[in-house]
Scaffold this motif. Structure first.
Motif, PDB file in Angstrom:
ATOM      1  N   LEU A 166       0.778  -1.334   0.014  1.00  0.00           N
ATOM      2  CA  LEU A 166       0.105  -0.048   0.064  1.00  0.00           C
ATOM      3  C   LEU A 166       1.007   1.367   0.133  1.00  0.00           C
ATOM      4  O   LEU A 166       0.643   2.276  -0.743  1.00  0.00           O
ATOM      5  CB  LEU A 166      -0.915   0.036   1.230  1.00  0.00           C
ATOM      6  N   ARG A 167       2.023   1.215   0.628  1.00  0.00           N
ATOM      7  CA  ARG A 167       2.960   2.391   0.897  1.00  0.00           C
ATOM      8  C   ARG A 167       3.519   2.621  -0.436  1.00  0.00           C
ATOM      9  O   ARG A 167       3.815   3.862  -0.948  1.00  0.00           O
ATOM     10  CB  ARG A 167       3.856   2.250   1.941  1.00  0.00           C
ATOM     11  N   ASP A 168       3.701   1.544  -1.313  1.00  0.00           N
ATOM     12  CA  ASP A 168       4.458   2.031  -2.685  1.00  0.00           C
ATOM     13  C   ASP A 168       3.524   1.926  -3.772  1.00  0.00           C
ATOM     14  O   ASP A 168       3.994   2.306  -4.964  1.00  0.00           O
ATOM     15  CB  ASP A 168       5.294   0.239  -2.968  1.00  0.00           C
ATOM     16  N   HIS A 189       0.354   4.020  -4.093  1.00  0.00           N
ATOM     17  CA  HIS A 189      -0.450   5.124  -3.799  1.00  0.00           C
ATOM     18  C   HIS A 189      -1.948   5.111  -4.481  1.00  0.00           C
ATOM     19  O   HIS A 189      -2.913   5.555  -3.943  1.00  0.00           O
ATOM     20  CB  HIS A 189       0.174   6.594  -3.677  1.00  0.00           C
ATOM     21  N   TRP A 190      -1.772   4.886  -5.817  1.00  0.00           N
ATOM     22  CA  TRP A 190      -2.886   4.913  -6.575  1.00  0.00           C
ATOM     23  C   TRP A 190      -4.181   4.086  -6.223  1.00  0.00           C
ATOM     24  O   TRP A 190      -5.285   4.334  -6.362  1.00  0.00           O
ATOM     25  CB  TRP A 190      -2.523   4.626  -8.159  1.00  0.00           C
ATOM     26  N   PHE A 191      -3.706   2.948  -5.377  1.00  0.00           N
ATOM     27  CA  PHE A 191      -4.757   2.033  -4.899  1.00  0.00           C
ATOM     28  C   PHE A 191      -5.639   2.898  -3.793  1.00  0.00           C
ATOM     29  O   PHE A 191      -6.850   2.801  -3.934  1.00  0.00           O
ATOM     30  CB  PHE A 191      -3.867   0.847  -4.292  1.00  0.00           C
ATOM     31  N   LYS A 192      -4.887   3.298  -2.896  1.00  0.00           N
ATOM     32  CA  LYS A 192      -5.930   4.335  -2.056  1.00  0.00           C
ATOM     33  C   LYS A 192      -6.660   5.500  -2.372  1.00  0.00           C
ATOM     34  O   LYS A 192      -7.765   5.808  -2.243  1.00  0.00           O
ATOM     35  CB  LYS A 192      -4.874   4.844  -0.902  1.00  0.00           C
ATOM     36  N   TYR A 193      -6.023   6.154  -3.649  1.00  0.00           N
ATOM     37  CA  TYR A 193      -6.386   7.462  -4.107  1.00  0.00           C
ATOM     38  C   TYR A 193      -7.310   7.375  -5.427  1.00  0.00           C
ATOM     39  O   TYR A 193      -8.176   8.272  -5.662  1.00  0.00           O
ATOM     40  CB  TYR A 193      -5.208   8.463  -4.356  1.00  0.00           C
ATOM     41  N   ASP A 194      -7.141   6.280  -6.101  1.00  0.00           N
ATOM     42  CA  ASP A 194      -7.844   6.085  -7.386  1.00  0.00           C
ATOM     43  C   ASP A 194      -8.765   4.739  -7.359  1.00  0.00           C
ATOM     44  O   ASP A 194     -10.150   4.892  -7.609  1.00  0.00           O
ATOM     45  CB  ASP A 194      -6.930   5.731  -8.560  1.00  0.00           C
ATOM     46  N   ALA A 195      -8.228   3.555  -6.790  1.00  0.00           N
ATOM     47  CA  ALA A 195      -9.170   2.483  -6.905  1.00  0.00           C
ATOM     48  C   ALA A 195     -10.119   2.359  -5.786  1.00  0.00           C
ATOM     49  O   ALA A 195     -11.214   2.199  -6.066  1.00  0.00           O
ATOM     50  CB  ALA A 195      -8.188   1.051  -6.709  1.00  0.00           C
ATOM     51  N   LEU A 196      -9.674   2.856  -4.536  1.00  0.00           N
ATOM     52  CA  LEU A 196     -10.646   2.736  -3.572  1.00  0.00           C
ATOM     53  C   LEU A 196     -11.645   3.486  -3.611  1.00  0.00           C
ATOM     54  O   LEU A 196     -13.106   3.151  -3.210  1.00  0.00           O
ATOM     55  CB  LEU A 196      -9.770   2.690  -1.970  1.00  0.00           C
TER      56      LEU A 196
END
Length: 241
Positions: A203-205, A207-214
């Motif tokens: 998750l730290r590497d 960031h798109w997962f937190k800000y785009d996918a989720l």
């Protein structure tokens, strides 16, 4: 679907519904509910993999025919085997955070169904960690169980075993590459990494997962599961288009 026994699914549903079409005072909803309950009882009595399960069989799945969100994960861990409650561990806490769902909604079987690739705890590997889900399980049970979830609007594929089973072409890519292409599998599937502690560094590497996918995932779930019930906290975190 890949590698699943669709013939078994069709025969089960046909035979179950044929047996509940008569008497006239039983309506369609009651008949479907009875067929569903019989199927779940059959699943929970399964001993197909018993010789290979160190703690014995205890199939863990949940949901009702009205469920609109289906979560397909890998296999129960030891704690889930003990409690019989899916994602009743730290991985579940992280997954609920990703989905912006509290425990009450997450465990509301009328809205959320949960079915792992392997329904029973497979045991520990000699090098640590849990063994993979048993190969016998998904081909035997996923087709008939999915057939009695007619209201599903979105299926979450959580972790590599679920992703590879339902999207076999994804084996050619890394987990990161597959999850980064989450839009390619919509509207039927949304792919996610497994929410174990191993994911923290990932998750730290990424960031798109937190800000785009989720945010996209949360918006879809909020629309399915009624934003008024979810509450203002979950809805407020969803970006407006």
């Amino acid at each position: 679907m890949s590698g699943v026994d669709t013939a078994h699914a069709a025969s089960f549903v046909d035979s179950e519904m044929a047996g509940v079409n008569s008497p006239p005072f039983i309506n369609g909803a009651a008949a479907a509910s009875e067929a569903f309950d019989r199927l779940l009882a059959e699943v929970r009595a399964c001993t197909l993999c018993a010789p290979h399960l160190p703690l014995g069989p205890r199939p863990v799945l949940r949901g009702r025919p009205s469920a609109r969100l289906l979560i397909i994960s890998q296999a129960p861990g030891a704690r889930v085997h003990e409690t019989g409650l899916s994602f009743n561990d730290r991985s579940g806490d992280r997954l609920r955070e990703w989905l912006a769902l509290d425990r009450e909604i997450f465990y509301d079987e009328s809205r959320v169904a949960i079915m792992p690739i392997g329904l029973c705890y497979p045991g520990r590997a000699t090098r640590g960690g849990d063994l993979p889900p048993r190969r016998e399980c998904a081909p035997r049970w996923h087709p008939p169980v999915r057939a009695v979830f007619p209201a599903i609007e979105l299926t979450l594929l959580v972790g590599s075993y679920a992703i590879h089973y339902y999207l076999p072409h994804s084996r050619r890519r890394s987990m990161t590459e597959t999850v980064a292409r989450w839009r390619d599998f919509l509207p039927e599937y949304f792919v996610l990494p497994h929410p174990s502690w191993h994911t923290i560094r990932w998750l730290r590497d990424n960031h798109w997962f937190k800000y785009d996918a989720l945010p996209d995932l949360r918006a879809r779930i909020a629309r399915m599961l009624d934003p008024e019930v979810l509450g203002t906290t979950a809805v407020a975190s969803i970006p407006q288009s």
